[in-house]
Design an enzyme around this catalytic site. Structure first.
Site, PDB file in Angstrom:
ATOM      1  N   GLY A   2       0.810  -1.219   0.000  1.00 41.23           N
ATOM      2  CA  GLY A   2       0.000   0.000   0.000  1.00 41.23           C
ATOM      3  C   GLY A   2       0.840   1.264   0.000  1.00 41.23           C
ATOM      4  CB  CYS A   3       3.697   2.327   2.059  1.00 44.67           C
ATOM      5  SG  CYS A   3       2.797   2.242   3.621  1.00 44.67           S
ATOM      6  CB  THR A   4       5.123   0.337  -2.818  1.00 40.00           C
ATOM      7  OG1 THR A   4       6.089  -0.098  -1.848  1.00 40.00           O
ATOM      8  CG2 THR A   4       5.779   0.425  -4.182  1.00 40.00           C
ATOM      9  CB  SER A  24       5.542   6.216  -2.153  1.00 38.18           C
ATOM     10  OG  SER A  24       5.363   6.300  -0.747  1.00 38.18           O
TER      11      SER A  24
END
Length: 153
Positions: A45-47, A50
């Site tokens: 999710g963070c990838t 970002s």
């Protein structure tokens, strides 16, 4: 404490992935800031989030804003993450989550650090808050929409 629309964004100074120290105050009077708190480097999710900010970074710059990502990861972890995904913006290390807590960017049930984006104008006033753990693209879309509305005023 939870920061809301209309509040003055609390200043902070944190280490960036390149080893420098970045303060929110550095941007006051110069640029708007899109400050996004995310749980952890190099997770799915963070990838996705970002990389969505990366893909629109030039649009943010054209709108007069700087994008800054914040998580509890170390500056070395941020450096690896930024290099792996060609992230052109600042990633700050908030080890101990002091700044995250000051902003109130904590998750429901306290299980994971929250995923919250703040749009802060040039005067340091919070103009928009978007809080969603799963709508990764929404963080980018809503921040851009807010910046465009600020530019019209």
């Amino acid at each position: 404490m939870t920061i809301k629309v209309g509040d003055t964004a609390p200043n902070f100074s944190l280490p960036a992935q390149n080893g420098s120290t970045v303060s929110l105050q550095d941007f006051r009077g110069k640029k708007a800031v899109v400050l996004y708190f995310y749980p952890k480097d190099d997770t799915p999710g963070c990838t996705a989030e970002s990389c969505a900010f990366r893909d629109q970074y030039e649009v943010f710059k054209s709108a007069g804003a700087e994008v800054i990502g914040v998580s509890g990861d170390s500056k070395d972890s941020h450096q690896r993450f930024a290099t792996k995904y060609n992230l052109p913006f600042i990633l700050l290390s908030d080890q101990g989550n002091k700044v995250r807590k000051e902003y109130g960017a904590t998750a429901a049930f306290g299980l994971f650090p929250g995923r919250v984006t703040y749009v802060i104008d040039q005067e340091g006033i919070v103009r928009y808050v978007f809080d969603s753990m799963l709508n990764f693209q929404g963080h980018v879309e809503e921040a851009l929409k807010t910046l465009q509305q600020l530019a019209v005023k």
